[in-house]
Design a protein around this motif. Structure first.
Motif, PDB file in Angstrom:
ATOM      1  N   ALA A  26      40.341 -52.992  34.779  1.00 27.01           N
ATOM      2  CA  ALA A  26      39.728 -52.054  35.713  1.00 27.01           C
ATOM      3  C   ALA A  26      40.032 -52.442  37.153  1.00 27.01           C
ATOM      4  O   ALA A  26      40.245 -51.575  38.015  1.00 27.01           O
ATOM      5  N   ALA A  27      40.050 -53.738  37.449  1.00 25.37           N
ATOM      6  CA  ALA A  27      40.356 -54.197  38.804  1.00 25.37           C
ATOM      7  C   ALA A  27      41.789 -53.852  39.188  1.00 25.37           C
ATOM      8  O   ALA A  27      42.051 -53.418  40.320  1.00 25.37           O
ATOM      9  N   ILE A  28      42.711 -54.045  38.273  1.00 27.22           N
ATOM     10  CA  ILE A  28      44.104 -53.683  38.542  1.00 27.22           C
ATOM     11  C   ILE A  28      44.213 -52.191  38.830  1.00 27.22           C
ATOM     12  O   ILE A  28      44.881 -51.768  39.789  1.00 27.22           O
ATOM     13  N   ALA A  29      43.552 -51.376  38.022  1.00 31.05           N
ATOM     14  CA  ALA A  29      43.608 -49.921  38.218  1.00 31.05           C
ATOM     15  C   ALA A  29      43.012 -49.526  39.565  1.00 31.05           C
ATOM     16  O   ALA A  29      43.573 -48.688  40.287  1.00 31.05           O
ATOM     17  N   ALA A  30      41.860 -50.113  39.923  1.00 30.73           N
ATOM     18  CA  ALA A  30      41.210 -49.772  41.183  1.00 30.73           C
ATOM     19  C   ALA A  30      42.050 -50.204  42.372  1.00 30.73           C
ATOM     20  O   ALA A  30      42.170 -49.472  43.367  1.00 30.73           O
ATOM     21  N   ALA A  31      42.632 -51.396  42.312  1.00 34.10           N
ATOM     22  CA  ALA A  31      43.432 -51.902  43.423  1.00 34.10           C
ATOM     23  C   ALA A  31      44.677 -51.051  43.639  1.00 34.10           C
ATOM     24  O   ALA A  31      45.022 -50.706  44.777  1.00 34.10           O
ATOM     25  N   HIS A  32      45.353 -50.699  42.573  1.00 31.77           N
ATOM     26  CA  HIS A  32      46.560 -49.887  42.719  1.00 31.77           C
ATOM     27  C   HIS A  32      46.215 -48.467  43.166  1.00 31.77           C
ATOM     28  O   HIS A  32      46.971 -47.853  43.940  1.00 31.77           O
ATOM     29  N   ALA A  33      45.092 -47.948  42.721  1.00 33.56           N
ATOM     30  CA  ALA A  33      44.655 -46.631  43.208  1.00 33.56           C
ATOM     31  C   ALA A  33      44.385 -46.689  44.705  1.00 33.56           C
ATOM     32  O   ALA A  33      44.768 -45.777  45.457  1.00 33.56           O
ATOM     33  N   TYR A  34      43.732 -47.751  45.158  1.00 38.42           N
ATOM     34  CA  TYR A  34      43.440 -47.876  46.588  1.00 38.42           C
ATOM     35  C   TYR A  34      44.720 -47.950  47.412  1.00 38.42           C
ATOM     36  O   TYR A  34      44.805 -47.374  48.495  1.00 38.42           O
ATOM     37  N   ARG A  35      45.711 -48.642  46.910  1.00 37.59           N
ATOM     38  CA  ARG A  35      46.984 -48.726  47.628  1.00 37.59           C
ATOM     39  C   ARG A  35      47.653 -47.359  47.710  1.00 37.59           C
ATOM     40  O   ARG A  35      48.487 -47.117  48.583  1.00 37.59           O
ATOM     41  N   ARG A  36      47.292 -46.438  46.805  1.00 38.60           N
ATOM     42  CA  ARG A  36      47.782 -45.046  46.870  1.00 38.60           C
ATOM     43  C   ARG A  36      46.868 -44.159  47.708  1.00 38.60           C
ATOM     44  O   ARG A  36      47.137 -42.969  47.857  1.00 38.60           O
ATOM     45  N   GLY A  37      45.771 -44.713  48.206  1.00 38.76           N
ATOM     46  CA  GLY A  37      44.827 -43.920  48.980  1.00 38.76           C
ATOM     47  C   GLY A  37      43.812 -43.185  48.133  1.00 38.76           C
ATOM     48  O   GLY A  37      43.262 -42.166  48.565  1.00 38.76           O
ATOM     49  N   GLU A  38      43.512 -43.711  46.938  1.00 36.52           N
ATOM     50  CA  GLU A  38      42.585 -43.041  46.031  1.00 36.52           C
ATOM     51  C   GLU A  38      41.503 -43.995  45.547  1.00 36.52           C
ATOM     52  O   GLU A  38      41.631 -45.219  45.665  1.00 36.52           O
ATOM     53  N   VAL A  88      32.779 -36.279  41.327  1.00 33.12           N
ATOM     54  CA  VAL A  88      32.729 -35.959  39.899  1.00 33.12           C
ATOM     55  C   VAL A  88      32.887 -34.456  39.693  1.00 33.12           C
ATOM     56  O   VAL A  88      33.621 -34.000  38.795  1.00 33.12           O
ATOM     57  N   HIS A  89      32.223 -33.674  40.530  1.00 30.11           N
ATOM     58  CA  HIS A  89      32.244 -32.215  40.387  1.00 30.11           C
ATOM     59  C   HIS A  89      33.609 -31.627  40.722  1.00 30.11           C
ATOM     60  O   HIS A  89      34.084 -30.712  40.027  1.00 30.11           O
ATOM     61  N   THR A  90      34.240 -32.142  41.773  1.00 29.56           N
ATOM     62  CA  THR A  90      35.491 -31.543  42.258  1.00 29.56           C
ATOM     63  C   THR A  90      36.736 -32.218  41.713  1.00 29.56           C
ATOM     64  O   THR A  90      37.824 -31.625  41.738  1.00 29.56           O
ATOM     65  N   GLY A  91      36.598 -33.460  41.261  1.00 25.73           N
ATOM     66  CA  GLY A  91      37.768 -34.213  40.847  1.00 25.73           C
ATOM     67  C   GLY A  91      38.562 -34.777  42.002  1.00 25.73           C
ATOM     68  O   GLY A  91      39.660 -35.319  41.801  1.00 25.73           O
ATOM     69  N   GLU A  92      38.037 -34.680  43.232  1.00 17.50           N
ATOM     70  CA  GLU A  92      38.747 -35.176  44.408  1.00 17.50           C
ATOM     71  C   GLU A  92      38.639 -36.692  44.478  1.00 17.50           C
ATOM     72  O   GLU A  92      37.540 -37.251  44.550  1.00 17.50           O
ATOM     73  N   LEU A  93      39.782 -37.387  44.494  1.00 12.86           N
ATOM     74  CA  LEU A  93      39.794 -38.841  44.444  1.00 12.86           C
ATOM     75  C   LEU A  93      40.359 -39.495  45.694  1.00 12.86           C
ATOM     76  O   LEU A  93      40.325 -40.732  45.806  1.00 12.86           O
ATOM     77  N   SER A  94      40.907 -38.737  46.633  1.00 15.33           N
ATOM     78  CA  SER A  94      41.450 -39.360  47.835  1.00 15.33           C
ATOM     79  C   SER A  94      40.333 -40.063  48.594  1.00 15.33           C
ATOM     80  O   SER A  94      39.199 -39.574  48.662  1.00 15.33           O
ATOM     81  N   VAL A  95      40.639 -41.212  49.169  1.00 13.78           N
ATOM     82  CA  VAL A  95      39.624 -42.047  49.804  1.00 13.78           C
ATOM     83  C   VAL A  95      38.842 -41.272  50.852  1.00 13.78           C
ATOM     84  O   VAL A  95      37.607 -41.338  50.911  1.00 13.78           O
ATOM     85  N   ASP A  96      39.535 -40.540  51.692  1.00 12.20           N
ATOM     86  CA  ASP A  96      38.885 -39.818  52.786  1.00 12.20           C
ATOM     87  C   ASP A  96      38.638 -38.348  52.471  1.00 12.20           C
ATOM     88  O   ASP A  96      38.276 -37.576  53.359  1.00 12.20           O
ATOM     89  N   GLY A  97      38.807 -37.959  51.208  1.00 13.30           N
ATOM     90  CA  GLY A  97      38.700 -36.552  50.860  1.00 13.30           C
ATOM     91  C   GLY A  97      37.282 -36.028  50.748  1.00 13.30           C
ATOM     92  O   GLY A  97      37.072 -34.813  50.733  1.00 13.30           O
ATOM     93  N   VAL A  98      36.292 -36.916  50.685  1.00  9.14           N
ATOM     94  CA  VAL A  98      34.894 -36.510  50.523  1.00  9.14           C
ATOM     95  C   VAL A  98      34.050 -37.288  51.530  1.00  9.14           C
ATOM     96  O   VAL A  98      34.184 -38.514  51.651  1.00  9.14           O
ATOM     97  N   ALA A  99      33.197 -36.586  52.269  1.00  6.21           N
ATOM     98  CA  ALA A  99      32.340 -37.246  53.254  1.00  6.21           C
ATOM     99  C   ALA A  99      31.091 -36.417  53.494  1.00  6.21           C
ATOM    100  O   ALA A  99      31.137 -35.176  53.501  1.00  6.21           O
ATOM    101  N   VAL A 100      29.963 -37.089  53.690  1.00  7.64           N
ATOM    102  CA  VAL A 100      28.714 -36.414  54.025  1.00  7.64           C
ATOM    103  C   VAL A 100      28.726 -36.065  55.508  1.00  7.64           C
ATOM    104  O   VAL A 100      28.943 -36.931  56.361  1.00  7.64           O
ATOM    105  N   GLU A 101      28.498 -34.796  55.822  1.00 11.25           N
ATOM    106  CA  GLU A 101      28.460 -34.349  57.213  1.00 11.25           C
ATOM    107  C   GLU A 101      27.061 -34.403  57.800  1.00 11.25           C
ATOM    108  O   GLU A 101      26.894 -34.666  58.994  1.00 11.25           O
ATOM    109  N   SER A 102      26.054 -34.136  56.998  1.00 11.96           N
ATOM    110  CA  SER A 102      24.668 -34.192  57.475  1.00 11.96           C
ATOM    111  C   SER A 102      23.757 -34.408  56.281  1.00 11.96           C
ATOM    112  O   SER A 102      24.134 -34.145  55.125  1.00 11.96           O
TER     113      SER A 102
END
Length: 301
Positions: free
Chosen positions: A190-202, A227-241
């Motif tokens: 799991a650590a390998i998968a997470a690290a390589h995903a992060y290097r891809r920006g996900e 979970v709902h949208t399937g969006e995995l990019s690091v900066d693709g989801v953010a709380v605005e308010s």
């Protein structure tokens, strides 16, 4: 023996929920290379005076201090103090590196404002931290040490053992800088998968604790939106308010993807997960549940 493992069962197997548990106060980081030994807490560690000065100054400015060392190494690095500094909550998160004979040459005031100190150089590779702080909790060493060595073999030069990052119950813990992404209850795969995903920006949602520096209910809202949208990019989801309605937290969450921009009204509520820790006890773990999610304003680009 080091402090005992306080969470021996579901907490370390992936059965317990880990979402929305990243360290809220970690917005800016100071990492100091020091091989140890590491006492149970940073203020008890025997450190050279210059290192102690840096950690004390950082703490006074609200900067998260960590000691780091190369996986498997307990040799003191010769020469000046080696540091990484990072900002997880800047508009563009960054990590930089520096070497110092005099601790006063490191501009921690700039770091506290999310600005790269002039005496440091930006690096273009992520920094991966694995908690191996056995004097804090034995599980962090028992589970973290082999994970750190395995991950370092896959990503040489990018992985460091570190002191307590928060959340002993989630050992083995992995932190990805500069964004401050937390993962817990990690296996080596799991650590390998997470690290390589992060290097891809996900991100990888499995065992994703959240992003440091964000209140826990907002971490939960971002998680459920992914979970709902399937969006995995690091900066693709953010709380605005966000705002409180009784025990619930209501968030407006922005989701940016290749399909365009969408906003969601996300409601999360605190709940408790009872983790079985043996035949006669159960540990209650605070977490969050999704109470409502609805689109607000889908916008096509």
């Amino acid at each position: 023996m080091a402090n005992g493992c306080d969470h021996p069962a579901a907490c370390h197997t992936g059965e317990a929920p880990v979402l929305a548990s990243a360290t809220v106060g970690a917005r800016h980081w100071l990492l100091i290379e020091h091989p140890g030994p590491w006492a149970a807490s940073l203020d008890r560690c025997r450190l050279p005076g210059a290192m102690r000065t840096l950690l004390d100054r950082a703490a006074a400015l609200g900067i998260r201090g960590q000691l780091i060392r190369r996986p498997g190494s307990r040799k003191a690095a010769p020469g000046p103090i080696h540091v990484f500094v990072a900002s997880s909550r800047s508009e563009e998160p960054w990590v930089a590196e520096g070497f110092f004979e005099n601790p006063n040459d490191l501009d921690l005031d700039a770091l506290g404002h999310g600005v790269v100190p002039e005496s440091c150089i930006l690096v273009d590779k992520p920094v991966f931290l694995v908690c191996t702080h056995g004097k804090r909790n034995a599980c962090c060493a028992r589970l973290g040490l082999p994970l750190a060595r395995h991950l370092a073999a896959s990503l040489p030069g990018e992985v460091w053992e570190t002191t307590h990052v928060g959340g002993d119950r989630y050992a083995a813990n992995l932190v990805c800088l500069p964004h401050g992404l937390y993962y817990g209850s990690m296996s080596q795969a799991a650590a390998i998968a997470a690290a390589h995903a992060y290097r891809r920006g996900e991100v990888v949602l499995d065992r994703f604790r959240g992003r440091a520096g964000i209140p826990e209910p907002l971490q939960a809202a971002e998680h459920f939106t992914r979970v709902h949208t399937g969006e995995l990019s690091v900066d693709g989801v953010a709380v605005e308010s966000s705002w409180a309605e009784g025990d619930a937290t209501v968030c407006v969450v922005r989701c940016t993807s290749q399909r365009g921009l969408s906003r969601f009204r996300v409601v999360v509520e605190p709940t408790v997960f009872s983790a079985p820790c043996g035949e006669t006890c159960a540990e209650a773990i605070s977490t969050y549940r999704l109470a409502g999610l609805s689109p607000l304003m889908p916008v096509s680009t």
